[in-house]
Write a protein that holds these residues in place. Structure first.
Motif, PDB file in Angstrom:
ATOM      1  N   PHE A  77      17.920   5.274  52.942  1.00 23.89           N
ATOM      2  CA  PHE A  77      18.978   4.247  53.412  1.00 23.89           C
ATOM      3  C   PHE A  77      18.490   2.886  52.836  1.00 23.89           C
ATOM      4  CE2 PHE A  77      19.259   7.756  56.729  1.00 23.89           C
ATOM      5  CZ  PHE A  77      20.359   8.420  56.186  1.00 23.89           C
ATOM      6  N   ASP A  78      17.403   2.543  52.829  1.00 21.72           N
ATOM      7  CA  ASP A  78      16.995   1.436  52.463  1.00 21.72           C
ATOM      8  C   ASP A  78      17.303   1.207  51.035  1.00 21.72           C
ATOM      9  OD1 ASP A  78      14.749   0.091  54.740  1.00 21.72           O
ATOM     10  OD2 ASP A  78      15.105   2.275  54.471  1.00 21.72           O
ATOM     11  N   ALA A  79      17.090   2.248  50.156  1.00 23.07           N
ATOM     12  CA  ALA A  79      17.417   2.251  48.772  1.00 23.07           C
ATOM     13  C   ALA A  79      18.996   2.118  48.454  1.00 23.07           C
ATOM     14  CB  ALA A  79      16.976   3.372  48.126  1.00 23.07           C
ATOM     15  N   LEU A  80      19.801   2.690  49.390  1.00 21.30           N
ATOM     16  CA  LEU A  80      21.074   2.453  49.019  1.00 21.30           C
ATOM     17  C   LEU A  80      21.637   1.129  49.540  1.00 21.30           C
ATOM     18  CD1 LEU A  80      22.701   5.558  50.736  1.00 21.30           C
ATOM     19  CD2 LEU A  80      22.572   5.103  48.503  1.00 21.30           C
ATOM     20  N   GLY A  85      25.593  -3.052  47.339  1.00 20.23           N
ATOM     21  CA  GLY A  85      27.021  -2.550  47.167  1.00 20.23           C
ATOM     22  C   GLY A  85      27.391  -1.649  45.877  1.00 20.23           C
ATOM     23  N   ASP A  86      26.458  -1.537  44.764  1.00 23.14           N
ATOM     24  CA  ASP A  86      26.252  -0.520  43.609  1.00 23.14           C
ATOM     25  C   ASP A  86      26.059   0.832  44.294  1.00 23.14           C
ATOM     26  OD1 ASP A  86      27.225  -2.477  42.129  1.00 23.14           O
ATOM     27  OD2 ASP A  86      25.151  -2.846  41.313  1.00 23.14           O
ATOM     28  N   LYS A 109      24.301  15.300  49.589  1.00 20.95           N
ATOM     29  CA  LYS A 109      25.622  15.968  49.900  1.00 20.95           C
ATOM     30  C   LYS A 109      26.137  16.143  51.313  1.00 20.95           C
ATOM     31  CE  LYS A 109      27.103  18.068  45.365  1.00 20.95           C
ATOM     32  NZ  LYS A 109      28.441  17.005  45.474  1.00 20.95           N
ATOM     33  N   HIS A 110      25.155  16.816  52.137  1.00 21.73           N
ATOM     34  CA  HIS A 110      25.544  16.990  53.489  1.00 21.73           C
ATOM     35  C   HIS A 110      25.504  15.517  54.218  1.00 21.73           C
ATOM     36  CE1 HIS A 110      25.908  19.119  57.067  1.00 21.73           C
ATOM     37  NE2 HIS A 110      24.955  18.643  57.600  1.00 21.73           N
ATOM     38  N   LEU A 111      24.774  14.785  53.833  1.00 20.59           N
ATOM     39  CA  LEU A 111      24.974  13.310  54.648  1.00 20.59           C
ATOM     40  C   LEU A 111      26.371  12.686  54.234  1.00 20.59           C
ATOM     41  CD1 LEU A 111      21.505  11.636  54.339  1.00 20.59           C
ATOM     42  CD2 LEU A 111      22.372  12.597  56.250  1.00 20.59           C
ATOM     43  N   SER A 112      26.852  12.862  52.948  1.00 19.12           N
ATOM     44  CA  SER A 112      28.286  12.412  52.631  1.00 19.12           C
ATOM     45  C   SER A 112      29.209  13.090  53.547  1.00 19.12           C
ATOM     46  CB  SER A 112      28.533  12.476  51.308  1.00 19.12           C
ATOM     47  OG  SER A 112      29.813  12.494  51.031  1.00 19.12           O
ATOM     48  N   ALA A 113      28.882  14.511  53.554  1.00 16.81           N
ATOM     49  CA  ALA A 113      30.210  15.487  54.048  1.00 16.81           C
ATOM     50  C   ALA A 113      30.154  15.135  55.692  1.00 16.81           C
ATOM     51  CB  ALA A 113      29.549  16.784  53.766  1.00 16.81           C
ATOM     52  N   MET A 114      29.046  14.480  56.235  1.00 16.05           N
ATOM     53  CA  MET A 114      29.285  14.242  57.647  1.00 16.05           C
ATOM     54  C   MET A 114      29.333  12.856  57.893  1.00 16.05           C
ATOM     55  SD  MET A 114      28.719  17.205  59.028  1.00 16.05           S
ATOM     56  CE  MET A 114      28.060  17.084  60.771  1.00 16.05           C
ATOM     57  N   ASN A 115      29.867  11.972  56.865  1.00 17.62           N
ATOM     58  CA  ASN A 115      30.162  10.534  57.108  1.00 17.62           C
ATOM     59  C   ASN A 115      28.871   9.617  57.149  1.00 17.62           C
ATOM     60  OD1 ASN A 115      32.979  11.262  56.795  1.00 17.62           O
ATOM     61  ND2 ASN A 115      32.437  12.232  58.763  1.00 17.62           N
ATOM     62  N   VAL A 116      27.961  10.025  56.883  1.00 18.08           N
ATOM     63  CA  VAL A 116      26.509   9.267  57.020  1.00 18.08           C
ATOM     64  C   VAL A 116      26.387   8.203  55.744  1.00 18.08           C
ATOM     65  CG1 VAL A 116      24.346   9.156  57.434  1.00 18.08           C
ATOM     66  CG2 VAL A 116      25.399  10.853  58.424  1.00 18.08           C
ATOM     67  N   VAL A 117      26.581   8.912  54.990  1.00 17.64           N
ATOM     68  CA  VAL A 117      26.923   7.886  53.733  1.00 17.64           C
ATOM     69  C   VAL A 117      27.999   8.171  52.636  1.00 17.64           C
ATOM     70  CG1 VAL A 117      24.163   8.121  52.990  1.00 17.64           C
ATOM     71  CG2 VAL A 117      25.812   9.696  51.816  1.00 17.64           C
ATOM     72  N   SER A 126      26.861   5.739  48.195  1.00 12.83           N
ATOM     73  CA  SER A 126      26.898   4.484  48.551  1.00 12.83           C
ATOM     74  C   SER A 126      26.645   4.478  49.989  1.00 12.83           C
ATOM     75  CB  SER A 126      28.455   3.778  48.283  1.00 12.83           C
ATOM     76  OG  SER A 126      29.326   4.458  49.122  1.00 12.83           O
ATOM     77  N   PRO A 127      26.283   3.067  50.468  1.00  7.13           N
ATOM     78  CA  PRO A 127      26.008   2.799  51.936  1.00  7.13           C
ATOM     79  C   PRO A 127      27.018   2.960  52.773  1.00  7.13           C
ATOM     80  CG  PRO A 127      25.614   0.878  50.753  1.00  7.13           C
ATOM     81  CD  PRO A 127      25.844   1.784  49.707  1.00  7.13           C
ATOM     82  N   THR A 128      26.996   3.188  54.143  1.00  8.66           N
ATOM     83  CA  THR A 128      27.922   2.999  55.211  1.00  8.66           C
ATOM     84  C   THR A 128      27.558   1.977  56.239  1.00  8.66           C
ATOM     85  OG1 THR A 128      27.287   4.878  56.634  1.00  8.66           O
ATOM     86  CG2 THR A 128      28.827   5.317  54.888  1.00  8.66           C
ATOM     87  N   ARG A 129      28.397   1.470  57.140  1.00 10.73           N
ATOM     88  CA  ARG A 129      27.904   0.536  58.178  1.00 10.73           C
ATOM     89  C   ARG A 129      26.758   1.302  59.090  1.00 10.73           C
ATOM     90  NH1 ARG A 129      30.847  -0.715  63.795  1.00 10.73           N
ATOM     91  NH2 ARG A 129      31.099   1.479  63.628  1.00 10.73           N
TER      92      ARG A 129
END
Ligand code: SAM
Length: 422
Positions: A77-80, A85-86, A109-117, A126-129
């Protein structure tokens, strides 16, 4: 999807109700966001098939939790966030973390499917809040603490309850926590001997109620009227409030910021290991070590209520308020009574107030945040969240009378005010 027409009508009516909350949420109306969130949970429960619900709670959420735990270890998450913003691709993440490319890919992929990234393209994220929050210790360490310490306790709870013939746990040295972590030590003793977990716990304590309204906020508890309107300006050396078991001192810092009119000293008391974690230079509060099973050290000269009324001020009165936040729910009634009995002799009748910032479980309609905290206290300490009656009984046994309970809305912790019964 196999939804009966009744079912879809119910879901549609929840959506209509949700729509009525959009404006109140936009206008920051107290409680509106929480009400909308509760409806979204209800909508999910209505729309999911039973097998989807099992899939979500049985694998999707455990996999998300494990993936977040791993990603915090790897500083994904630090890397993101660092990318400013890129998007960041899998190869970059693999080279920054040292993890195998294909493992990072399935984790992301799982983190994205679960709205974490967010997913911005093939193998690009990309990062999220939320993922940005997970780079900050008070949030990130909540993941480690909940996964490493609370998680095993929840897993052990069914086995423990089966072995104990489904009796409500009540022994702090022999509950689900001890069963799961194979120890005989009470939770806080165990935690104190494990610096990494203890640090995670303390950091999490400073963050877990962020974003919720608290008793120091406008419109919750009348801080000025109840606590300091009758204090005089020469009271700077008197102790205004003692935060007993106050952790890293976040509540006192908040009190200073939100109520600059308060004169007098703010004293933090906690165990030596906790106080040692605090950066003294950044504090305008007094840091002291104190075991709350011993007599309260901030105290005035004993006197009668009638004397106190003559001059509601002064160094010899002890603190205006003794404050516990999320402390007494860690202890059963017998231990909580001992903690209270160690405070009561320090309080001045007619002057000192005891403030307890805790959940008060309503008789009907308790929210998930209260009921899950009740389960957390069972899993960790073989204790419970208390109802109003249970609070009144406990305080009454210590010789205290409840002078008010202020509750905001939708699962926020209440503020219970008590004074010496005269
Ligand atoms: C759940 S935490 C609450 C911390 C803080 N009041 C808050 O709300 O964030 C409980 C606190 O009680 C402290 N504590 C546990 N046993 C204690 C004892 N015997 N004396 C003083 N503090 C103790 C812990 O170190 C911890 O900071």
């Amino acid at each position: 999807m196999d939804l009966s027409s009744n079912h879809s009508r119910d879901a549609a009516s929840v959506v209509r109700e949700m729509n009525t909350l959009i404006d109140p949420v936009d206008h920051n109306q107290p409680g509106a966001r929480e009400a909308l969130l509760a409806l979204s949970h209800r909508l999910t429960a209505m729309l999911e098939t039973p097998s989807e619900t099992i899939q979500r709670i049985g694998w999707a959420e455990p996999a998300r939790f494990a993936a977040i735990r791993i990603a915090t270890d790897l500083k994904v998450f630090d890397a993101l966030k660092k990318a400013g913003g890129d998007s960041v691709n899998i190869s970059q993440l693999a080279s920054e973390t040292g993890a195998e490319n294909s493992l990072i890919a399935r984790t992301m992929k799982h983190l994205s499917a679960m709205n974490v990234v967010g997913e911005t393209g093939a193998d690009e994220f990309s990062p999220t809040r939320f993922s940005n929050a997970l780079t900050i210790p008070k949030y990130r360490d909540g993941i480690s603490y909940c996964f490493d310490v609370a998680g095993p306790s929840f897993h052990g709870t069914p086995g423990y309850l089966k072995d104990t013939k489904y009796q409500n746990p009540g022994n702090i040295s022999d509950g689900p926590f001890q069963y799961a972590h194979r120890t005989e030590e009470p939770f806080f003793v165990w935690l104190g001997k494990r610096p990494e977990h203890f640090e995670h716990f303390n950091n999490y304590m400073s963050g877990y109620r962020q974003g919720k309204r608290g008793w120091m906020d406008e419109g919750f508890y009348p801080v000025r009227e109840r606590l300091y309107h009758d204090m005089q300006n020469d009271d700077e050396n008197a102790v205004f409030l003692v935060d007993v078991g106050g952790g890293l001192g976040h509540d006192l810092e908040e009190l200073r910021v939100k109520h600059p009119g308060i004169r007098g000293r703010l004293v933090l008391q906690d165990q030596p290991e906790v106080i040692a974690q605090i950066d003294k230079a950044s504090n305008s509060i007094e840091l002291t070590t104190h075991d709350f099973f011993t007599p309260q050290s901030v105290k005035g000269t004993p006197r009668q209520e009638s004397d106190v009324r003559k001059k509601l001020t002064g160094l010899d009165l002890g603190a205006r308020a003794y404050y516990f936040h999320s402390v007494l729910h860690d202890w059963n009634d017998a231990s909580s009574l001992k903690i209270l009995q160690n405070i009561v002799p320090a309080m001045q009748p007619g002057f000192s107030k005891l403030l307890i910032n805790e959940n008060v479980v309503p008789d009907v309609g308790a929210t998930w945040s209260i009921t899950s905290m009740d389960w957390l206290t069972m899993a960790l300490g073989a204790v419970r969240e208390r109802t109003e009656k249970q609070w009144r009984d406990l305080l009454g046994q210590a010789g205290l009378k409840v002078t008010g309970i202020w509750t905001y809305d939708q699962g926020t912790e209440s503020l219970i005010e008590a004074e010496i019964e005269v």
